[in-house]
Write an enzyme that holds these catalytic residues in place. Structure first.
Site, PDB file in Angstrom:
ATOM      1  N   HIS A 108       0.834  -1.202   0.000  1.00 28.96           N
ATOM      2  CA  HIS A 108       0.000   0.000   0.000  1.00 28.96           C
ATOM      3  C   HIS A 108       0.870   1.253   0.000  1.00 28.96           C
ATOM      4  CE1 HIS A 108      -3.126  -2.910   1.427  1.00 28.96           C
ATOM      5  NE2 HIS A 108      -3.820  -2.212   0.537  1.00 28.96           N
ATOM      6  N   HIS A 162       1.452   1.680  -5.754  1.00 25.83           N
ATOM      7  CA  HIS A 162       0.132   1.070  -5.939  1.00 25.83           C
ATOM      8  C   HIS A 162      -0.872   2.125  -6.395  1.00 25.83           C
ATOM      9  CE1 HIS A 162      -3.586  -1.098  -5.271  1.00 25.83           C
ATOM     10  NE2 HIS A 162      -3.938  -0.283  -4.299  1.00 25.83           N
ATOM     11  N   HIS A 219      -7.246   6.579  -2.976  1.00 22.72           N
ATOM     12  CA  HIS A 219      -8.109   5.558  -2.366  1.00 22.72           C
ATOM     13  C   HIS A 219      -7.456   4.816  -1.207  1.00 22.72           C
ATOM     14  CE1 HIS A 219      -5.703   2.750  -4.723  1.00 22.72           C
ATOM     15  NE2 HIS A 219      -6.246   1.757  -4.048  1.00 22.72           N
ATOM     16  N   ASP A 220      -6.128   4.839  -1.109  1.00 27.29           N
ATOM     17  CA  ASP A 220      -5.430   4.205   0.019  1.00 27.29           C
ATOM     18  C   ASP A 220      -4.527   5.210   0.736  1.00 27.29           C
ATOM     19  OD1 ASP A 220      -6.370   1.586   0.142  1.00 27.29           O
ATOM     20  OD2 ASP A 220      -5.063   0.918  -1.481  1.00 27.29           O
ATOM     21  N   ASP A 227      -8.503  -1.403  -8.663  1.00 27.36           N
ATOM     22  CA  ASP A 227      -7.863  -1.628  -7.368  1.00 27.36           C
ATOM     23  C   ASP A 227      -7.291  -3.034  -7.231  1.00 27.36           C
ATOM     24  OD1 ASP A 227      -7.046  -1.065  -4.743  1.00 27.36           O
ATOM     25  OD2 ASP A 227      -8.958  -1.720  -3.892  1.00 27.36           O
TER      26      ASP A 227
END
Length: 380
Positions: free
Chosen positions: A137, A141, A177-178, A287
């Protein structure tokens, strides 16, 4: 010995970005001629024109690699794009390059009248908010998901109906998103009474955390100031829906609804809500698309994610807790884990996407997935 993960807000706040440290310590940073750090010449004996600073070989190397990165960006919509090579060519700035390129390619800067310098500052800050101590993560990514999102947004059944706000929101949802992911799953957060579990008691603590961090970054950066109020409202709606859709625990809900729409043939992406749902499906595909990549890239992602899983298992072992299923490096078979992940999580989603899209890209992704699944099955 495994590094203990900080479980308090104070511990997380003091974490320092390794990327920022590398940038400050970069030899090339200080030897580049425009920095004015060339060796001081002897005092001149008579007035003369200032000499042109010689190009230092390190700066030439930088320019060479950045030139190759620009060449790679011309192929960014190709599915076999290698994000790991791209990250090395950009000296770890893959997200920054990717965001700037996408905003230029889609004409978002011109359409909304965005400030390019403010966009770059936003991208650099975003990249630094991803922790470098994790293996999976990370900002790499995030850059990979942006690239996958860009490919899927070109789908003939979707592209004609996308508005500039939809595209901008989708790309930035992929990028954030992360954001500041702690490197552990939701089960670990809940059982250790992490502050996130108390802050987001309605569910999806990680996804809500990423979304709120992203919206805070959008606000403090001033990136959205040129947008109209209507566009900002739509932008926030899309970003929230897409980031929350990445909660893997809700996978079956999205698959059931997607399957129903396909069977009924009632998906109308001209409708705003149907289009939002399809953007959620695209986000989910982007994702977890690693098993749909080419063999070597997919294998590398598999090793990175398992390394992060095992790190959590080591922390649980060190804290005398029950180790999460498949997170124990001493008993987990990687081939079994990857094969099961592909069969029960990835394949159902991409099979439905292929049934809906029927494009050459969706077929290629499914073929790669089947080949990688076969590899892990025979590796057991």
């Amino acid at each position: 010995m495994a590094m203990e993960y900080p479980c308090s807000a104070a511990d997380i706040d003091v974490a320092v970005s390794g990327r920022r440290q590398r940038r400050l310590l970069s030899v090339s940073r200080y030897l580049h001629p425009v920095k004015g750090l060339q060796p001081s010449p002897d005092p001149p004996t008579k007035p003369e024109e200032p000499p042109t600073p010689p190009h230092h070989w390190l700066s030439l190397l930088d320019q060479h690699y950045y030139g190759q990165a620009e060449v790679m960006l011309r192929l960014v919509t190709c599915w076999d794009f290698d994000i790991f090579i791209f990250d090395r060519m950009t000296n770890g700035d893959a997200v920054v390059f990717m965001i700037e390129h996408m905003f230029n390619t889609y004409g978002l800067i011109r359409h909304f009248g965005l400030d390019p310098l403010r966009l770059r500052q936003f991208a650099v800050t975003l990249q630094d908010m991803y922790y470098t101590r994790h293996s999976y993560h990370t900002s790499v990514h995030a850059a990979d998901v942006i690239q996958a999102m860009s490919c899927l947004l070109q789908d003939p059944k979707l592209k004609p109906y996308l508005t500039p706000v939809d595209v901008m929101a989708a790309l930035l949802a992929a990028a954030t998103h992360d954001l500041s992911h702690p490197g552990v799953n939701q089960n670990y957060i809940v059982k250790n009474n992490h502050f996130l579990s108390a802050l987001y008691q309605d569910g999806s603590p990680l996804e809500n955390y990423h979304y709120n961090l992203a919206m805070g970054l959008f606000k403090t950066s001033g990136l959205l100031e040129p947008l109209s109020q209507q566009d900002r409202t739509r932008f926030g709606e899309v970003v929230q829906a897409l980031i929350l859709a990445t909660d893997i625990s809700r996978q079956s809900k999205y698959l059931a609804l997607f399957s129903t729409h396909i069977q009924n043939g009632d998906l109308d992406v001209a409708d705003e809500q149907h289009r939002l749902f399809m953007l959620q499906i695209v986000m989910k595909c982007s994702d977890i698309c690693n098993p749909c990549r080419t063999r070597l890239v997919s294998l590398y992602w598999s090793h990175l994610v398992m390394r992060e899983f095992f790190r959590q298992g080591d922390m649980e072992r060190g804290q005398h807790q029950e180790i999460s299923p498949l997170w124990d490096r001493h008993s987990t078979n990687m081939a079994n884990t990857q094969s099961a992940f592909i069969s029960f999580v990835v394949e159902p989603l991409f099979s439905l996407w292929n049934k809906y899209s029927g494009s050459a890209l969706s077929s290629t992704m499914l073929q790669n997935l089947q080949a990688n699944k076969q590899f892990w099955t025979t590796s057991k």
